[in-house]
Design a protein around this motif. Structure first.
Motif, PDB file in Angstrom:
ATOM      1  N   TYR A 126      -6.462  20.771  96.129  1.00  0.00           N
ATOM      2  CA  TYR A 126      -7.191  21.844  95.438  1.00  0.00           C
ATOM      3  C   TYR A 126      -7.450  21.569  93.947  1.00  0.00           C
ATOM      4  O   TYR A 126      -8.527  21.911  93.446  1.00  0.00           O
ATOM      5  N   PRO A 127      -6.512  20.950  93.213  1.00  0.00           N
ATOM      6  CA  PRO A 127      -6.814  20.663  91.801  1.00  0.00           C
ATOM      7  C   PRO A 127      -8.094  19.854  91.592  1.00  0.00           C
ATOM      8  O   PRO A 127      -8.799  20.039  90.594  1.00  0.00           O
ATOM      9  N   LEU A 128      -8.426  18.979  92.532  1.00  0.00           N
ATOM     10  CA  LEU A 128      -9.669  18.217  92.399  1.00  0.00           C
ATOM     11  C   LEU A 128     -10.893  19.110  92.601  1.00  0.00           C
ATOM     12  O   LEU A 128     -11.954  18.850  92.018  1.00  0.00           O
ATOM     13  N   ASP A 129     -10.768  20.158  93.390  1.00  0.00           N
ATOM     14  CA  ASP A 129     -11.851  21.147  93.510  1.00  0.00           C
ATOM     15  C   ASP A 129     -12.016  21.910  92.208  1.00  0.00           C
ATOM     16  O   ASP A 129     -13.136  22.197  91.773  1.00  0.00           O
ATOM     17  N   THR A 130     -10.886  22.266  91.607  1.00  0.00           N
ATOM     18  CA  THR A 130     -10.927  23.011  90.341  1.00  0.00           C
ATOM     19  C   THR A 130     -11.649  22.210  89.270  1.00  0.00           C
ATOM     20  O   THR A 130     -12.549  22.729  88.598  1.00  0.00           O
ATOM     21  N   ILE A 131     -11.276  20.940  89.113  1.00  0.00           N
ATOM     22  CA  ILE A 131     -11.920  20.139  88.074  1.00  0.00           C
ATOM     23  C   ILE A 131     -13.383  19.877  88.411  1.00  0.00           C
ATOM     24  O   ILE A 131     -14.231  19.851  87.530  1.00  0.00           O
ATOM     25  N   LYS A 132     -13.709  19.731  89.702  1.00  0.00           N
ATOM     26  CA  LYS A 132     -15.117  19.536  90.076  1.00  0.00           C
ATOM     27  C   LYS A 132     -15.957  20.726  89.620  1.00  0.00           C
ATOM     28  O   LYS A 132     -17.013  20.569  89.013  1.00  0.00           O
ATOM     29  N   THR A 133     -15.448  21.924  89.871  1.00  0.00           N
ATOM     30  CA  THR A 133     -16.194  23.121  89.485  1.00  0.00           C
ATOM     31  C   THR A 133     -16.344  23.199  87.977  1.00  0.00           C
ATOM     32  O   THR A 133     -17.413  23.533  87.466  1.00  0.00           O
ATOM     33  N   ARG A 134     -15.282  22.879  87.253  1.00  0.00           N
ATOM     34  CA  ARG A 134     -15.365  22.894  85.790  1.00  0.00           C
ATOM     35  C   ARG A 134     -16.370  21.869  85.286  1.00  0.00           C
ATOM     36  O   ARG A 134     -17.145  22.161  84.383  1.00  0.00           O
ATOM     37  N   LEU A 135     -16.365  20.681  85.849  1.00  0.00           N
ATOM     38  CA  LEU A 135     -17.309  19.656  85.416  1.00  0.00           C
ATOM     39  C   LEU A 135     -18.747  20.074  85.679  1.00  0.00           C
ATOM     40  O   LEU A 135     -19.644  19.798  84.885  1.00  0.00           O
ATOM     41  N   VAL A 136     -18.980  20.751  86.802  1.00  0.00           N
ATOM     42  CA  VAL A 136     -20.333  21.221  87.124  1.00  0.00           C
ATOM     43  C   VAL A 136     -20.787  22.280  86.131  1.00  0.00           C
ATOM     44  O   VAL A 136     -21.948  22.333  85.745  1.00  0.00           O
ATOM     45  N   CYS A 137     -19.869  23.118  85.691  1.00  0.00           N
ATOM     46  CA  CYS A 137     -20.219  24.238  84.825  1.00  0.00           C
ATOM     47  C   CYS A 137     -20.485  23.843  83.377  1.00  0.00           C
ATOM     48  O   CYS A 137     -21.097  24.609  82.633  1.00  0.00           O
ATOM     49  N   TYR A 138     -20.019  22.679  82.966  1.00  0.00           N
ATOM     50  CA  TYR A 138     -20.212  22.253  81.584  1.00  0.00           C
ATOM     51  C   TYR A 138     -21.350  21.252  81.493  1.00  0.00           C
ATOM     52  O   TYR A 138     -21.703  20.610  82.474  1.00  0.00           O
TER      53      TYR A 138
END
Length: 180
Positions: free
Chosen positions: A127-139
């Motif tokens: 799940y942490p890799l999903d979290t960072i993926k979403t953050r990277l997409v948002c920035y």
């Protein structure tokens, strides 16, 4: 000729794992732009969320200035496929053996339970890799304008600034959604 009929032509565990990982990475990479558009539509303001799918796609290209912005977070997603697939396959095999009857067979209900538990285990771990993926997409794609320079620095920053628990924000609804 007769001996070739009896030869086991199934994939080994390692071959199956490699095949699923490669197929997952290819599929993820081909569909990454759709995921980036979806996430942008989910987090957009009211004014920009009315742009629709193609409008959001156009806005991303215009605002980011590069087509590569449509693959933001893809490395994280592809990286996640490796442990997720391994954990899911291994855990499923484990539960399948534990739940099988004396003949080594599983009924449909037990097979579904084994699959669900395997999926939950893999999701929790990755799940942490999903979290960072979403953050990277948002920035913004441009690293100088983004608070996260990449997957590993982003994970480090989240843990350092927000704590380990932040890596698992949204995990419970994700797990519930996987069971429905």
């Amino acid at each position: 000729m007769a001996s070739s009929i009896l030869k086991d032509r199934r994939l080994s565990f390692k071959q199956g794992l490699y095949s699923q990982v490669i197929a997952g990475m290819v599929a993820r990479t081909l569909t990454a732009p759709l995921d980036v558009v979806k996430i942008n539509m989910q987090v957009a303001t009211f004014q920009s969320s009315n742009a629709g799918m193609f409008g959001t796609y156009t806005n991303i290209l215009r605002d980011e200035g590069t087509v590569l912005a449509l693959w933001k977070g893809n490395f994280s997603s592809c990286l996640k496929i490796i442990p997720h697939t391994y954990i899911q396959i291994s855990t499923f095999q484990h539960f399948k053996q534990k739940m099988a009857d004396d003949m080594g067979k599983l009924n449909t209900e037990k097979a579904m339970k084994a699959g669900a538990m395997a999926g939950l285990a893999a999701t929790i771990f990755t799940y942490p890799l999903d979290t960072i993926k979403t953050r990277l997409v948002c920035y913004p794609f441009e690293k100088s304008r983004s608070p996260h320079r990449g997957v590993f620095s982003g994970l480090y920053d989240i843990v350092k600034l927000e704590g380990v628990r932040k890596l698992y924000s949204g995990l419970l609804p994700t797990l519930v959604g996987k069971q429905i």
